[in-house]
Design a protein around this motif. Sequence first.
Motif, short mmCIF file in Angstrom:
data_model
loop_
_atom_site.label_atom_id
_atom_site.label_comp_id
_atom_site.label_asym_id
_atom_site.label_seq_id
_atom_site.Cartn_x
_atom_site.Cartn_y
_atom_site.Cartn_z
N THR A 1 -13.43 -2.34 4.22
CA THR A 1 -12.20 -2.28 3.44
C THR A 1 -12.56 -2.06 1.99
OG1 THR A 1 -11.22 -3.93 4.92
CG2 THR A 1 -10.06 -3.50 2.85
N ASP A 2 -11.95 -1.07 1.35
CA ASP A 2 -12.15 -0.88 -0.09
C ASP A 2 -11.30 -1.92 -0.83
OD1 ASP A 2 -11.95 -0.11 -2.80
OD2 ASP A 2 -12.44 1.95 -2.26
N ALA A 60 -6.76 4.05 4.95
CA ALA A 60 -7.14 3.41 3.69
C ALA A 60 -6.12 2.32 3.35
CB ALA A 60 -7.20 4.46 2.58
N PRO A 61 -6.55 1.18 2.80
CA PRO A 61 -7.88 0.89 2.24
C PRO A 61 -8.95 0.60 3.29
CG PRO A 61 -6.51 -1.07 2.09
CD PRO A 61 -5.64 0.01 2.66
N TYR A 62 -8.60 0.60 4.56
CA TYR A 62 -9.63 0.42 5.59
C TYR A 62 -10.37 1.73 5.79
CZ TYR A 62 -7.01 -3.84 6.73
OH TYR A 62 -6.40 -5.05 6.67
N VAL A 87 -3.14 -7.57 1.31
CA VAL A 87 -4.56 -7.41 1.61
C VAL A 87 -4.97 -6.04 1.12
CG1 VAL A 87 -6.29 -7.35 3.43
CG2 VAL A 87 -4.26 -8.79 3.70
N GLY A 88 -6.04 -5.97 0.34
CA GLY A 88 -6.52 -4.68 -0.14
C GLY A 88 -5.50 -3.96 -1.02
N ARG A 116 -2.46 -3.39 -0.47
CA ARG A 116 -1.48 -2.58 0.24
C ARG A 116 -0.83 -3.23 1.45
NH1 ARG A 116 -3.66 3.54 0.68
NH2 ARG A 116 -2.03 3.59 2.26
N LEU A 117 -1.60 -4.04 2.15
CA LEU A 117 -1.12 -4.50 3.46
C LEU A 117 -0.58 -5.92 3.34
CD1 LEU A 117 -4.29 -3.13 5.16
CD2 LEU A 117 -1.99 -2.13 5.33
#
Lengths: 259, 259
Positions: A178-179, A248-250, B31-32, B34-35
């Motif tokens: 993950t970024d 993204a972000p994954y 999370v990140g 975005r999520l």
Amino acid sequence: MVGEPTVGDVFGEMIRDAYAVATGIGPRPLVGGRLPRPVIEIIERDDGLVNGAPTEHYLAGPADWQPYDHRAVDRVRGRTLDVGVGAGRIALHLQERGVPVVGLDTSLGALRVCRHRGLRDVVHGTVDQHVADGHRYDTFLLLGNNLGLIEGRERAPAFLAALAALARPGAQVVAHGTDPYGTTDPVHTGYHERNRRRGRLGGQLRLRLRYRQLGTEWFDYLVCSVEELAELVHGTPWRLTDVDTADAPYYLATLTLAR
Amino acid sequence: MVGEPTVGDVFGEMIRDAYAVATGIGPRPLVGGRLPRPVIEIIERDDGLVNGAPTEHYLAGPADWQPYDHRAVDRVRGRTLDVGVGAGRIALHLQERGVPVVGLDTSLGALRVCRHRGLRDVVHGTVDQHVADGHRYDTFLLLGNNLGLIEGRERAPAFLAALAALARPGAQVVAHGTDPYGTTDPVHTGYHERNRRRGRLGGQLRLRLRYRQLGTEWFDYLVCSVEELAELVHGTPWRLTDVDTADAPYYLATLTLAR
């Protein structure tokens, strides 16, 4: 120290209870001795941040997986080591499809659940410890964000060397990362800054897991950008040959053995 | 100390985020970047036990309440003080039904959410602090397990005296409690034993709440049997006049002003 946990198999106890909730097998945590209590993973960071996360995803079947999990599984070929196999959701799916797969985990409790669910080949330990067992693999899976196991600049070379020692010629690593740098939340951007000032990678998290009365020791877990990953891979027996950023972000990073 | 939280309005931050998730009003944890991340209440006990609990129930409408909440509301008469009003689920319902109701809470963040949801009368502080405001009530609600606010043998007389000082003649307290002694889990029975050896009530929990980077100070929160409650009420201006155990181990205790 008031409120400090006992060091133990946090992940194993948690997975056992999550499995009990999902299947009715074994006792499950109750409120007041009667009412079901949800199984929540608790993750502490060394800056005092704490997050709780539901645990159902550890037992999710393919219909409930994230899209990148399916794309990771599609990349599997040959003998496969699922590194940090957890409750076995990926390894069981591969085994059903006839892939020769071994599940590796440092949690005995998690491996007990894997076996109970029918996973035939499980190994207790780290990748370093597993080298002496003589097994060799074509694919290494680091899913469920387990790219984090490379920890940071200090650990990454040894971790990737252990995977190379376990590798057959032409082997690949398929890793889910993950970024962390898309956020503007000062709780996170401040943490990244503090890490960098201390010579660590921004997303080099210092964490401890807790479940009920148990806690892990504090450990490093890396959340990094693709650029940082490329630097960590540079100079190891691996080459970063593909990055899938569709979710993204994954991302899914594929490393290929260079020799 | 590594991993220690900052003392702050844990409950208020958590309720604000739970409200953001439920309504889309205001930013919510991601999370990140975005999520969406679920909002989980984290409760630490001084023996190292930690539990996470989802927070949706704080914002639940009557259709999603537990049966004892409905029976508690049916007992309301006259001017009502909702002690530990939280996100206002009970007080808002009473206000809609035309009951003159005030929501009391020590969390400014929670009261902010109550106001945003339309609750007209909110007061920041403890029951002791509220005595000086000159308001007097016919009904005091201690719902959501808030019988726990009587803490134990030391605090109970002063807490019940403050309610008496806020009471009109013939006033009642309707309190939701949980009998903790139905469990055979050694994590809990051992804790109860340790408490008793130290002169505390078995279910006199020493807790701290955590949410993200914030923690409360450690505080006592009482989970007691009806028999223990009867002892604590004895000698105060209140009499225990009714106990509804239809949803055991939960119960509703009604106290009536003795004079």
